[in-house]
Design a protein around this motif. Structure first.
Motif, PDB file in Angstrom:
ATOM      1  N   ILE A  93      10.908  11.098 -19.943  1.00 34.58           N
ATOM      2  CA  ILE A  93      10.886  12.561 -20.022  1.00 34.58           C
ATOM      3  C   ILE A  93       9.757  13.022 -20.934  1.00 34.58           C
ATOM      4  CG2 ILE A  93      12.171  14.602 -20.738  1.00 34.58           C
ATOM      5  CD1 ILE A  93      14.701  13.183 -19.972  1.00 34.58           C
ATOM      6  N   THR A  94       9.582  12.383 -22.079  1.00 34.09           N
ATOM      7  CA  THR A  94       8.497  12.824 -22.966  1.00 34.09           C
ATOM      8  C   THR A  94       7.142  12.516 -22.372  1.00 34.09           C
ATOM      9  OG1 THR A  94       8.980  10.800 -24.170  1.00 34.09           O
ATOM     10  CG2 THR A  94       9.493  12.871 -25.271  1.00 34.09           C
ATOM     11  N   ALA A  95       7.011  11.391 -21.667  1.00 33.20           N
ATOM     12  CA  ALA A  95       5.689  11.032 -21.154  1.00 33.20           C
ATOM     13  C   ALA A  95       5.307  11.865 -19.942  1.00 33.20           C
ATOM     14  CB  ALA A  95       5.642   9.548 -20.792  1.00 33.20           C
ATOM     15  N   MET A  96       6.232  12.009 -18.993  1.00 31.03           N
ATOM     16  CA  MET A  96       5.881  12.714 -17.762  1.00 31.03           C
ATOM     17  C   MET A  96       6.286  14.180 -17.779  1.00 31.03           C
ATOM     18  SD  MET A  96       6.365  10.164 -14.601  1.00 31.03           S
ATOM     19  CE  MET A  96       7.652   9.122 -15.191  1.00 31.03           C
ATOM     20  N   GLY A  97       7.434  14.490 -18.405  1.00 32.87           N
ATOM     21  CA  GLY A  97       7.886  15.871 -18.431  1.00 32.87           C
ATOM     22  C   GLY A  97       7.306  16.662 -19.583  1.00 32.87           C
ATOM     23  N   ASN A  98       6.817  15.948 -20.592  1.00 37.08           N
ATOM     24  CA  ASN A  98       6.187  16.570 -21.750  1.00 37.08           C
ATOM     25  C   ASN A  98       7.105  17.555 -22.462  1.00 37.08           C
ATOM     26  OD1 ASN A  98       3.999  16.773 -23.433  1.00 37.08           O
ATOM     27  ND2 ASN A  98       3.123  18.516 -22.356  1.00 37.08           N
ATOM     28  N   ARG A  99       8.400  17.176 -22.575  1.00 33.94           N
ATOM     29  CA  ARG A  99       9.346  18.044 -23.253  1.00 33.94           C
ATOM     30  C   ARG A  99      10.045  17.270 -24.360  1.00 33.94           C
ATOM     31  NH1 ARG A  99       6.804  21.120 -21.326  1.00 33.94           N
ATOM     32  NH2 ARG A  99       7.171  22.733 -19.778  1.00 33.94           N
ATOM     33  N   THR A 100      10.640  17.991 -25.287  1.00 30.53           N
ATOM     34  CA  THR A 100      11.351  17.357 -26.399  1.00 30.53           C
ATOM     35  C   THR A 100      12.675  16.785 -25.900  1.00 30.53           C
ATOM     36  OG1 THR A 100      10.414  19.094 -27.745  1.00 30.53           O
ATOM     37  CG2 THR A 100      12.143  17.799 -28.730  1.00 30.53           C
ATOM     38  N   VAL A 101      13.005  15.591 -26.370  1.00 30.67           N
ATOM     39  CA  VAL A 101      14.281  14.996 -25.990  1.00 30.67           C
ATOM     40  C   VAL A 101      15.142  14.797 -27.231  1.00 30.67           C
ATOM     41  CG1 VAL A 101      13.561  13.831 -23.900  1.00 30.67           C
ATOM     42  CG2 VAL A 101      13.248  12.725 -26.090  1.00 30.67           C
ATOM     43  N   ILE A 102      16.425  14.593 -26.986  1.00 29.64           N
ATOM     44  CA  ILE A 102      17.352  14.394 -28.098  1.00 29.64           C
ATOM     45  C   ILE A 102      17.372  12.926 -28.511  1.00 29.64           C
ATOM     46  CG2 ILE A 102      19.723  14.718 -28.864  1.00 29.64           C
ATOM     47  CD1 ILE A 102      18.428  17.295 -28.232  1.00 29.64           C
ATOM     48  N   MET A 140      18.649  17.106 -23.013  1.00 25.57           N
ATOM     49  CA  MET A 140      19.606  16.069 -23.402  1.00 25.57           C
ATOM     50  C   MET A 140      19.855  15.185 -22.194  1.00 25.57           C
ATOM     51  SD  MET A 140      23.405  16.376 -25.044  1.00 25.57           S
ATOM     52  CE  MET A 140      24.465  16.509 -23.631  1.00 25.57           C
ATOM     53  N   SER A 141      19.736  13.893 -22.396  1.00 26.41           N
ATOM     54  CA  SER A 141      20.053  12.955 -21.328  1.00 26.41           C
ATOM     55  C   SER A 141      20.465  11.667 -22.008  1.00 26.41           C
ATOM     56  CB  SER A 141      18.840  12.704 -20.443  1.00 26.41           C
ATOM     57  OG  SER A 141      17.894  11.941 -21.158  1.00 26.41           O
ATOM     58  N   TRP A 142      20.867  10.683 -21.242  1.00 25.78           N
ATOM     59  CA  TRP A 142      21.181   9.401 -21.853  1.00 25.78           C
ATOM     60  C   TRP A 142      19.884   8.743 -22.304  1.00 25.78           C
ATOM     61  CZ3 TRP A 142      24.748   7.867 -24.588  1.00 25.78           C
ATOM     62  CH2 TRP A 142      25.054   6.515 -24.788  1.00 25.78           C
ATOM     63  N   TRP A 143      19.937   7.876 -23.291  1.00 25.55           N
ATOM     64  CA  TRP A 143      18.719   7.414 -23.946  1.00 25.55           C
ATOM     65  C   TRP A 143      17.772   6.650 -23.035  1.00 25.55           C
ATOM     66  CZ3 TRP A 143      18.137   2.177 -23.916  1.00 25.55           C
ATOM     67  CH2 TRP A 143      19.283   1.372 -23.935  1.00 25.55           C
ATOM     68  N   ASP A 144      18.269   6.138 -21.891  1.00 20.64           N
ATOM     69  CA  ASP A 144      17.391   5.387 -20.977  1.00 20.64           C
ATOM     70  C   ASP A 144      16.171   6.170 -20.543  1.00 20.64           C
ATOM     71  OD1 ASP A 144      19.830   3.552 -18.976  1.00 20.64           O
ATOM     72  OD2 ASP A 144      19.247   3.469 -21.077  1.00 20.64           O
ATOM     73  N   TYR A 145      16.335   7.497 -20.395  1.00 22.41           N
ATOM     74  CA  TYR A 145      15.293   8.275 -19.736  1.00 22.41           C
ATOM     75  C   TYR A 145      14.405   9.002 -20.721  1.00 22.41           C
ATOM     76  CZ  TYR A 145      19.084   7.429 -16.554  1.00 22.41           C
ATOM     77  OH  TYR A 145      20.080   6.823 -15.885  1.00 22.41           O
ATOM     78  N   GLY A 146      14.647   8.780 -22.002  1.00 26.86           N
ATOM     79  CA  GLY A 146      13.932   9.551 -23.020  1.00 26.86           C
ATOM     80  C   GLY A 146      12.424   9.386 -22.953  1.00 26.86           C
TER      81      GLY A 146
END
Lengths: 738, 115
Positions: free
Chosen positions: A572-581, A563-569
């Motif tokens: 996170i999915t592209a580089m961290g390869n994890r599911t975001v909220i 969970m983070s603010w929408w700016d970083y979504g």
């Protein structure tokens, strides 16, 4: 014939004239190559265009040279991820892709909610290069797509300028748009965003349409339909085209410039363009159902009426009869059209203008009704300084160009005037739309420059002919003989012309210097890597974002939800390869408001919300140690507003003290206990950030924080990056009931 | 007032008819084709009003193919008509080739859109 053109970065000026004497005595002797004048001019033009092409490309490479070849900002990471998916899985999978890794637990229909033009273009370039056995990584192709298309835009600008005015204006337009900061800002290497391709498509569509109106050929109209299709596939700003072109047709009809060529051009483009545009899933049936597209349909029907009336007028030779017929037809057509529009809008079949575009007509709308649109910094109204920064001398060349356009009105100049005026209005409403206005401003300014320089050099040339006392061949000979008496009475005219030419050259060179400086200083930062100057003047890089995302990638379970603010979504999915909220697509306001509410509540309430969303990790961005001012605490009030827009339990005045946003001892208790505050300032009270200041001194806000002794009950710190910019917390599972 | 209007309408009708008879045959063929296309579109709209508009993309592709080919035929008529001074130096073969190309693109898109 050969107007004087000035490549802004070349060291010497080359002049072509029609007189053979001057060729002999000129600096570079063309006679040795045995070329005729027309061929010399062609060679010059091609050389200039080639240099401009290379210039447009290399001016955008600052960030690649200073940092590395990486994708900038936030949105481009989504585009990169989708392009990667496209090249790995193929077009069919891409077109039907449902992504469960974002907007947990809702998911997102990516295939149906994106504009595929950019990704398909990059994938095609990638496959073409692989076919030629250049095995480059897709990231390199993505990074360099924008400069490549910027170079192509300069070519289109040349042809467009040639169509509107003449080749001289085309060359100047190409040069101006190659380095104009308004365009560079969204097309540097690494800015892999829709606008990189969209501006090329926009200018191409406009050029092909104007060409179709000028020639009346169905083939050019078909070309403009394809250009429109490319534009629709690339960017949501295609709405500008589908409204500007009908508006232009309407203006031509009102000013009495109706012609068969206009009929052919508009109708072919509208029908074929509309059909092609409906093939994009994201656009769907909007061309027949949305209020934003109704103008085009109305003008289409109006054109049919005009054609029919024209045909009837031609068949009948009796004007009186025709007048009665005209009256009946026009009134009935307007009645039918009005009734249809009214019924459609009232019944809700024709949807009203969406918020995004309605806020362009009514700039105050977004602030009151849609806080998410109002919160984006690119959507703010433009300040004068931005105009000056992005356009420099083009600001005063634009009105001069308008004057020249009005002096020589034709179908093409009317178009460019309309494009310039409407796009400048919208650029005044929203900062990011300066990009759309840039080609029009460059073209009109190019007309001003080219016409002025042409007039001045023709003054110079006639003077030289008189002093030669030789042949009177060449253009302007009759003018020369009539000007002889005039010139002899004003001996300073030649000096005046030379002085003015030097002035023009000076202005253009200052423009080039300004553009290079702006590109280097302001528009070449990747936003994901921050740079600062150390104590000894050396460059320090803060690579915290990527450090955090790679930590996520390597140290969290693969099904972890962040969970983070929408700016970083997207990042996170592209580089961290994890599911975001939530991520930058912002399609679901309630989901974002839920996250905003969680961030603004105290830890227990926030824990409830996080458990309901299955959150495993929370990511916040904190700039207190480095003085980075775009962190989550500075964005916090927007979280409150968006959360409060859906959940009335969150009230903005609770977080302010006398209307002021504070984080020090005098801050409101709700602020000192909310989750965002705790996560950002956890353990910060022990840290000394600046010499001479107490521990817990926040360098971004310039004050000592209020609550230094923070205890977290339901979360534990998982990772903090080396400069404390990104902080990741693990959500603890609920304690066992005893 | 009504009498003069009907008389006007009748005069209009007669003069239009007499003028139309004088147009060349190739233009009349194109006009017939346009009427046929528009008539087909009207039939489709009437059918849609009867049975409802699902699937909407098929309805749109049907109607737009009729309207599209009608409009392209009108453009062809404009370019081939010898009395249009603007298109004096455009060869009728070129006009017809453009017409065929545009129709080809139109029908390819329609086939993709039919679903």
């Amino acid at each position: 014939m050969g107007g004087k053109s000035e490549p802004a970065k070349s060291e010497s000026m080359a002049t072509t004239t029609t007189s053979p004497d001057l060729i002999n005595s000129s600096f570079f002797s063309f006679k040795s190559l045995k070329l005729k004048t027309k061929q010399q001019e062609l060679l010059l033009r091609i050389a200039i265009l080639g240099l401009v092409y290379i210039l447009a490309f290399i001016a955008r490479l600052f960030s690649v040279l200073r940092y590395e070849s990486m994708i900038h900002e936030f949105d481009p990471y989504f585009n990169y991820r989708t392009t990667l998916f496209l090249t790995e899985k193929g077009f069919y999978e891409f077109w039907n892709w449902f992504d469960s890794e974002s907007w947990y637990p809702l998911g997102r229909i990516i295939g149906g909610t994106l504009y595929p033009g950019l990704m398909v273009t990059a994938a095609l370039i990638y496959w073409a290069l692989r076919f030629l056995r250049f095995f480059v990584h897709i990231r390199e192709v993505c990074v360099l797509t924008a400069p490549f298309f910027a170079s192509n835009t300069t070519l289109v600008a040349y042809f467009f300028g040639k169509e509107i005015w003449d080749t001289g204006a085309g060359l100047v337009a190409a040069v101006l748009i190659a380095i104009c900061p308004g365009y560079i800002s969204r097309s540097v290497a690494g800015s892999y965003d829709n606008e990189a391709v969209a501006i090329f498509a926009l200018l191409l569509t406009f050029y092909l349409f104007v060409k179709a109106v000028n020639t009346g050929s169905l083939a050019w109209a078909l070309g403009s339909a394809f250009g429109y299709f490319y534009m629709v596939s690339a960017w949501g700003g295609y709405v500008f085209i589908i409204n500007l072109v009908p508006l232009y047709v309407l203006v031509l009809l009102i000013t009495g410039r109706y012609s068969m060529r206009l009929y052919i051009a508009y109708n072919c483009m509208y029908i074929l363009g509309m059909l092609l545009a409906m093939q994009i899933r994201f656009v769907g049936f909007q061309h027949v159902q949305s209020g934003e597209h109704m103008g085009a349909m109305g003008v289409f029907l109006l054109m049919q009426v005009f054609y029919f009336l024209d045909w009837v007028k031609y068949q009948l030779n009796d004007t009186k009869l025709f007048q009665t017929f005209l009256r009946i037809t026009v009134t009935s057509a307007i009645l039918v059209g009005g009734i249809a529009l009214g019924v459609g809008t009232a019944s809700g079949y024709i949807s009203p203008w969406t918020g995004r575009f309605y806020s362009l007509l009514d700039p105050t709308y977004a602030k009151d009704h849609i806080p998410i649109i109002a919160s984006v910094s690119e959507h703010q109204p433009t300040a004068w300084s931005s105009f000056m920064f992005d356009y420099h001398i083009l600001l005063f060349l634009f009105p001069a160009g308008l004057y020249f356009c009005f002096k020589r009105l034709s179908d093409a100049t009317i178009f460019i005037v309309m494009y310039g005026l409407t796009s400048l209005y919208f650029a005044g409403v929203m900062v990011r739309l300066i990009l759309v206005a840039t080609p029009a401003v460059c073209l009109i300014s190019a007309i001003a420059v080219s016409a002025t320089v042409k007039n001045l050099t023709s003054l110079l040339r006639t003077k030289q002919k008189v002093s030669q006392t030789g042949s009177t061949k060449g253009a302007g000979s009759s003018k020369a003989s009539s000007k002889v008496t005039l010139d002899q009475s004003q001996p300073f005219q030649k000096n005046g012309a030379i002085a003015l030419l030097v002035g023009v050259f000076y202005l253009l060179s200052r423009y080039a210097i300004h553009c290079t400086w702006v590109t280097s200083e302001a528009y070449s930062s990747p936003s994901i890597v921050l740079a600062a100057r150390g104590a000894h003047g050396n460059r320090i890089l803060f690579d915290d974002y990527r450090e955090a995302y790679y930590w996520l990638r390597q140290n969290t379970p693969t099904d972890a939800k962040i969970m983070s603010w929408w700016d970083y979504g997207y990042q996170i999915t592209a580089m961290g390869n994890r599911t975001v909220i939530v991520d930058n697509n912002t399609w679901n306001n309630t989901h974002i408001a839920t996250v905003g509410r969680a961030m603004s509540s105290n830890e227990d309430e926030a824990y409830e919300i996080m458990r309901s969303l299955d959150v495993n990790y929370v990511l916040v961005v904190f700039g207190g140690v480095t003085g980075y001012s775009s962190d989550d605490i500075n964005k916090f009030l927007w979280m409150v507003r968006i959360g409060g827009g859906v959940f009335p339990v969150i009230k903005e005045p609770d977080y302010l003290v006398n209307g002021e946003f504070r984080v020090d001892k005098g801050a409101s208790p709700k602020m000192l206990n909310c989750l965002m505050y705790k996560l950002c300032y956890y353990r910060f009270g022990e840290l000394t950030t600046e010499y001479g200041k107490p521990p817990g001194y926040d360098r971004a806000r310039g004050g000592e924080i209020g609550n230094k002794d923070i205890k977290l009950e339901h979360l534990e710190e998982a990772y903090t990056t080396s400069n404390w910019i990104v902080r990741i917390y693990r959500v603890k599972p609920p304690t066992n009931r005893l | 007032m009504v009498k003069s209007t009907t008389k006007d309408a009748q005069d209009l009708f007669h003069s239009l008819r007499s003028a139309y008879v004088a147009t060349p045959t190739n233009l009349k063929i194109i006009d017939l084709y346009v009427c046929f296309a528009v008539f087909t579109a009207l039939i489709q709209v009437a059918y849609m009003a009867l049975v409802g508009s699902f699937p909407f993309n098929s309805f749109l592709s049907g109607v737009l193919s009729c309207i599209g080919t009608a409009v392209l035929a009108v453009c062809l008529r404009i370019q081939v008509n010898k009395e249009n001074k603007e298109f004096k130096d455009l060869a009728p073969e070129r006009a017809f080739a453009d017409f065929v190309l545009c129709n080809l693109v139109l029908h390819l898109v329609i086939i993709n859109f039919l679903g």
